[in-house]
Design a protein around this motif. Structure first.
Motif, mmCIF file in Angstrom:
data_model
loop_
_atom_site.group_PDB
_atom_site.id
_atom_site.type_symbol
_atom_site.label_atom_id
_atom_site.label_comp_id
_atom_site.label_asym_id
_atom_site.label_seq_id
_atom_site.Cartn_x
_atom_site.Cartn_y
_atom_site.Cartn_z
ATOM 1 N N PHE A 1 -7.503 -27.551 36.515
ATOM 2 C CA PHE A 1 -6.341 -26.781 36.096
ATOM 3 C C PHE A 1 -6.817 -25.439 35.538
ATOM 4 N N ILE B 1 -3.227 -19.600 38.220
ATOM 5 C CA ILE B 1 -1.789 -19.733 38.478
ATOM 6 C C ILE B 1 -1.090 -18.433 38.135
ATOM 7 N N THR C 1 -1.097 -26.535 41.225
ATOM 8 C CA THR C 1 -0.321 -27.243 40.204
ATOM 9 C C THR C 1 -0.401 -28.738 40.391
ATOM 10 N N GLY D 1 -0.527 -28.073 35.147
ATOM 11 C CA GLY D 1 -0.292 -27.047 36.154
ATOM 12 C C GLY D 1 1.183 -26.823 36.376
ATOM 13 N N LYS D 2 1.932 -27.936 36.432
ATOM 14 C CA LYS D 2 3.371 -27.835 36.657
ATOM 15 C C LYS D 2 4.044 -27.111 35.494
ATOM 16 N N HIS E 1 2.675 -24.995 33.564
ATOM 17 C CA HIS E 1 2.278 -23.590 33.495
ATOM 18 C C HIS E 1 3.025 -22.744 34.524
ATOM 19 N N ILE E 2 3.271 -23.346 35.696
ATOM 20 C CA ILE E 2 3.975 -22.567 36.710
ATOM 21 C C ILE E 2 5.368 -22.200 36.191
ATOM 22 N N VAL F 1 7.110 -28.843 41.371
ATOM 23 C CA VAL F 1 7.210 -29.431 40.033
ATOM 24 C C VAL F 1 8.152 -30.629 40.125
#
Lengths: 769, 170
Positions: free
Chosen positions: A522, A527, A560, A565-566, A568-569, A597
């Motif tokens: 990650f 990202i 992600t 990751g999800k 953060h996106i 996500v």
């Protein structure tokens, strides 16, 4: 061919004649009814069953024309006693079927129809009283949901405006006993559910009464007035001399069907009131809140909407041609009933946008009077925002902004300058701000600047621009800046996904420990660099952004791959588009639908500390509810696929009994896979609700503890918003949440919880008990 | 209990209109070459598709109405799957119509009942069933590149390029 089509034509004609009796005629209603009774009597030998079915249907589906049809049946019974008997039997059969099918509203209309048949000398009063006695005896049943006995009591009470007088004249002792029993029941029944259903928390100027309490007060008053009821149109009075010669039928003894686990009784309601006689100073006086006239008028107006909601012009015309409209301030009643439905909790009876369009049609038909009533109503609701339920405020601002967009956004904004002096988090300025934001979505930023006075500038929504971190050389010191430029060029030159991923390898990872040798852990900066740049290039429109997400779906998936990751996106999407909530909304929708996500990630993001400052903004809740709905629809879709596969297998096996084929095997495999999919989806759905409720509990508990420790009043605007948003989750998704009640009670809503939070859960449970 | 009284509870806003896209299914082939039986089959198929469609044609838009505005308005009847803004074939700019596709037929029906005939950007917009978007259908079919209606109209409409082409042409 002509011979067989004739009966059908005649049947259609019969249906049309019966359905349209009394409409748009130069003759009086009485002469129309007389004529129709003659026609039907003549057709009885050949079309008796069809006529029976049509009359039963209008009894069930057209309650607003109840007395027209009871009169018709009365006339037919006077001419043909057997037909009257057969009709009553058919009605009883229909009543049993509707109750079995959980169609309680239709059953209610059927009973009311039977009651009015007493007035038409078709049914003997004592047998009606006997039916009522059986209904009221349901209140003596044990271990049944309160909503069950509620319904039977409601049926009896709500029929009394029509037939109270007649029943009391014939059987006053029995009726008094009945009413006493009802009184006792109403005193001991629980009212835990009421706060959750009230539109305003304040008692003034109009208490939001529980529906049975209000009806009881209205019936009490009617009784005091010796059952004199003057509002209901009663065509049968003109035919009294004919009807009183008719022989009556006795209702067969009717036992209410026993309670079954899958019975779904109607939910309790609160009676919405926003007007009284002081609000309509000129013209006819508005009947008081506890007058039976008020009940009948509202009931009829609700029924007209129910019958015609799909055709707004017809609906508006029917509302405005309400019989007896000259004796009441009809526009006020209509506006009150419409807003009552729009604000109904848990949900309006019909889709929200219907009410907006209906009000526009009404304004078109009554341009000299209705817009003024609507403006008056809006002003009143603005004044009472402080105590209005948050869910209702949502619906109000959606309605108001959409309505304004149909009238060039003309409004007397100057009348609302009082809100400018208040803190931005108070309901009034918040409302105006959210309205203006919604208005902007339907137009554009400059338009909003132009329509409000300059003093309102603080409430004008932000210009929906994109914020690009790596915009120009001033940002060149930022980590990842160089790669951002390279990625941007790569995208513009139509580089492949592999090429872009290679470019991204050069982005350092601020969380060194997360990185593995391949550089594929990650990496929030990766990202950030990629998504900021991509969305910047695609910022021109929704379509551009959607294309970008689709084109680089693979890359986004790779970046992600984990929960962080999800999360953060979503943070990056917010960072870049924080001035354009609508864009955030549609992007989040796409990210879920393309499985970049998941729903729980969105919930966690909205409840995260980063978004705390946005927590009371309307768009946050739009996103959350949309997310929950997507989850629900996903589960329903797979469940449907599973059902269809099971049905297919059953049909296949039915055809070739005994033998199994390859097809069966394939189908069984498919069913097994779908079963797993359903279980997995339901698990995800349950988890989503758990996440959401957990977050609420944490936030609210923290707030309550902090206030108690600091000896500060906990009831801040933030708290009101938060606790009502929790309520809103229950109310808006009550059907789905019902499945998970056990888990919720065991894991989350336990006795250790602060009683303010637990109360919400308990009120929700009370809606179905 | 089966009678629904169809005569009374009509749902006319959802009915298919008289308009039929003359280019339906005929993009690849020439109308003159096909026998009547195939053309008739096309009409039947077209009607079937219209009655199942989740896509709406939206007309009388201002040239300046954005995809965002269309999204906001049409989202009131349900989740919008996609919007395709109609373009002038030559200029590739918006020329006053679009397609709105929903995920479900029900949501599209509610748009026909409650969005059709109301205002967007101060203009009364009109929605109609569409058999489904196909590449190429996003372009105006007027001689000048915009919509046919803007070729011949006589009035001045500042939101749709001013006068019709037939008026502004010398």
């Amino acid at each position: 061919i002509r011979r067989t089509s004739e009966p059908i034509e005649i049947e259609d004609r019969l249906e049309s004649l019966i359905c349209r009796v009394g409409e748009k005629s130069t003759s009086s209603l009485e002469s129309n009814l007389e004529g129709l009774a003659g026609v039907l009597e003549a057709d009885l030998p050949n079309y008796k069953n069809k006529i029976l079915r049509i009359l039963c249907a209008v009894a069930r589906l057209l309650p607003e024309k109840l007395t027209v049809y009871t009169t018709l049946v009365g006339l037919l019974n006077a001419r043909n006693y057997n037909f009257g008997g057969e009709f009553v039997e058919a009605m009883i059969r229909q009543l049993k079927e509707t109750l079995k099918a959980n169609l309680y509203t239709e059953a209610l209309y059927l009973v009311r129809f039977l009651c009015d048949l007493v007035n038409c000398h078709v049914i003997a009063a004592p047998s009606m009283v006997a039916m009522f006695e059986n209904f009221v005896s349901v209140t003596q049943e044990e271990d049944v949901p309160q909503v069950r006995s509620d319904w039977f009591v409601y049926v009896v009470l709500s029929s009394l405006p029509w037939v109270g007088k007649e029943l009391y004249e014939k059987k006053d002792v029995e009726m008094d006993r009945l009413l006493n029993q009802i009184d006792g029941y109403l005193k001991r029944r629980l009212k835990t559910h009421v706060p959750m259903l009230q539109v305003w928390t304040a008692e003034k100027p109009h208490p939001q009464e529980e529906y049975l309490d209000c009806l009881w007060a209205q019936i009490q008053k009617l009784k005091k007035d010796r059952w004199q009821e003057r509002h209901i149109l009663r065509p049968y009075i003109a035919f009294d001399s004919v009807l009183c010669e008719a022989l009556q039928h006795n209702l067969p003894p009717f036992t209410p069907p026993a309670h079954m686990p899958d019975c779904q009784y109607p939910m309790p309601r609160v009676i919405f009131r926003m007007f009284d006689y002081t609000d309509a100073p000129e013209g006819p006086v508005m009947p008081g809140s506890h007058s039976v006239e008020r009940f009948v008028i509202e009931d009829n107006l609700h029924n007209i909407i129910k019958s015609h909601w799909k055709e707004r012009k017809t609906c508006a015309a029917q509302l405005l041609s309400y019989p007896g409209k000259n004796k009441i301030p009809l526009n006020y009643h209509i506006v009150e009933v419409i807003f009552g439905e729009l604000f109904q909790l848990p949900c309006p009876p019909h889709i929200d946008v219907m009410y907006t369009t209906l009000l526009i049609e009404l304004c078109k038909l009554q341009p000299g009077s209705l817009p003024q009533v609507l403006a008056q109503a809006t002003e009143m609701m603005y004044m009472r925002l402080d105590t209005m339920n948050t869910t209702c405020i949502d619906r109000l601002l959606n309605w108001f902004s959409h309505h304004l967009s149909n009238f060039q956004f003309r409004w007397s904004w100057d009348d609302w300058t009082d809100c400018l002096a208040l803190d931005a988090d108070k309901p009034k300025p918040k409302f105006v701000k959210e309205v203006l934001e919604k208005c902007m979505r339907l137009s554009y930023h400059q338009r909003i600047v132009d329509i409000v006075p300059p003093t309102f500038s603080a409430l004008i929504p932000a210009d929906p621009i994109f914020f690009y971190k790596y915009q120009d050389e001033a940002n060149s010191a930022l980590p990842g800046y160089a790669v951002a430029i390279t990625v941007g060029n790569a995208i513009k030159n139509r580089a492949s996904n592999e090429e872009i991923l290679t470019v991204l390898k050069d982005v350092p990872n601020p969380n060194q420990e997360d990185d593995d040798d391949e550089g594929e852990g990650f990496n929030p900066l990766k990202i950030e660099v990629f998504l900021q740049t991509l969305l910047h290039l695609a910022a021109k429109s929704f379509s551009h952004s959607f294309s970008a997400l689709a084109k680089f779906h693979e890359i986004l998936k790779v970046l992600t791959d984990c929960d962080e990751g999800k999360l953060h996106i979503l943070r990056v999407v917010y960072e870049v588009w924080r001035n354009h909530p609508q864009m955030i909304s549609v992007l989040v929708d796409k990210l879920i639908r393309t499985q970049i996500v998941d729903c729980a990630a969105v919930a966690n993001w909205l409840f995260s500390p980063n978004m705390a400052h946005e927590f009371t903004r309307f768009y946050v809740w739009e996103i959350l509810h949309s997310t929950i709905r997507k989850m629900n629809k996903h589960v329903q879709k797979i469940q449907k696929e599973l059902e269809e596969a099971k049905d297919k297998l059953e049909r296949q096996q039915h055809k070739k009994v005994g033998s199994r084929s390859d097809e069966d095997g394939q189908l069984e495999e498919q069913i097994e896979r779908l079963q797993e999919k359903v279980e997995s989806a339901q698990s995800e759905q349950k988890n989503l609700f758990l996440v959401i409720f957990q977050r609420f509990i944490m936030m609210l508990t923290e707030h309550l503890v902090r206030c108690e420790t600091g000896s500060v009043d906990f009831s801040t605007p933030w708290y009101k918003n938060c606790i009502e948003r929790l309520q809103q989750i229950f109310l808006m998704h009550h059907v789905t949440i019902q499945q998970y009640m056990g888990t919720l009670e065991n894991l989350l809503f336990t006795a250790e919880l602060d009683h303010h939070i637990l109360a919400v859960y308990q009120q929700f449970c009370a809606l179905q008990l | 209990m089966s009678i629904k009284l169809n005569a009374l509870f009509s749902d006319s806003y959802v009915d298919v209109s008289q308009y039929r896209d003359q280019h339906f299914k005929l993009l690849e082939s020439s109308k003159d070459v096909l026998p009547p039986s195939i053309l008739q089959g096309n009409r039947y198929e077209q009607e079937k598709l219209l009655k199942q469609a989740n896509t709406l044609y939206v007309g009388n838009l201002s040239f300046y109405t954005t995809e965002e505005q269309v999204y906001e308005l049409f989202s009131k009847s349900g989740d919008v799957k996609r919007i395709i803004i109609g373009l002038d074939k030559v200029k590739k700019t918006a020329c006053g119509f679009c397609f709105v596709e929903y995920y479900t037929r029900t949501d599209a029906e509610n748009a026909m009942r409650f969005v059709n005939g109301t205002r967007l950007d101060d203009r009364i917009i009109r929605t109609d069933w569409d058999a489904g978007f196909k590449e190429g259908r996003q372009y105006g079919r007027g001689k000048s590149g915009g919509q046919v209606r803007d070729e011949y109209r006589q009035d001045y409409d500042p939101a749709r390029g001013g006068y019709g082409k037939v008026v502004s042409r010398p």
